[in-house]
Design an enzyme around this catalytic site. Sequence first.
Site, PDB file in Angstrom:
ATOM      1  N   CYS A  39      60.314  57.321  32.067  1.00  0.00           N
ATOM      2  CA  CYS A  39      59.676  58.370  31.255  1.00  0.00           C
ATOM      3  C   CYS A  39      59.945  58.127  29.774  1.00  0.00           C
ATOM      4  O   CYS A  39      59.062  58.298  28.938  1.00  0.00           O
ATOM      5  CB  CYS A  39      60.209  59.758  31.636  1.00  0.00           C
ATOM      6  SG  CYS A  39      59.863  60.270  33.323  1.00  0.00           S
TER       7      CYS A  39
ATOM      8  N   CYS B 122      64.993  60.422  32.784  1.00  0.00           N
ATOM      9  CA  CYS B 122      64.267  59.384  33.525  1.00  0.00           C
ATOM     10  C   CYS B 122      63.979  58.199  32.602  1.00  0.00           C
ATOM     11  O   CYS B 122      63.244  58.327  31.619  1.00  0.00           O
ATOM     12  CB  CYS B 122      62.972  59.997  34.064  1.00  0.00           C
ATOM     13  SG  CYS B 122      61.770  58.823  34.668  1.00  0.00           S
TER      14      CYS B 122
END
Length: 153
Positions: free
Chosen positions: A58, A55
């Site tokens: 992230c 991600c």
Amino acid sequence: MGGCVGKGHRDEEEKLNFKGGNVHIITSKDMWDQKIAEANRDGKPVVANFSASWCGPCRVIARIYAEMSRTYPQIMFLTIDVDDLMHANHAYYADNCTNLTVFVIHFQDFSSSWDIRATPTFFFLKDGQQIDKLVGANRPELEKKVEAIANSS
């Protein structure tokens, strides 16, 4: 702002980087239980970051999260890579099939107890109970919520 949904591919070099911080990487339900018990015993609030290494948001927020863990030592910072947790459980299945059913139920109870629809998702806990939640890599909002939980401890 900045949330991932779905699944991606996994490479070792894609692991999230929390170097230089005081972030505890959670890889099992038992480790989660230990850290929550430790935080409760020490009177520390917890920030739990459910993320995934594939991600993009992230990966961006990981550095900021590590910095916050140094700034606020009175908080326990946890990170759970949702894919790593799933892979760890599959490895357990292969090693110990006799406890498979019990373990699957145990993991499903743990994962379904958190409403994670995108990564990153941050949970703010006090005395083991959720007091707040943030979905997405919204740095200003994360800083605001971490500061608020730090000042409440």
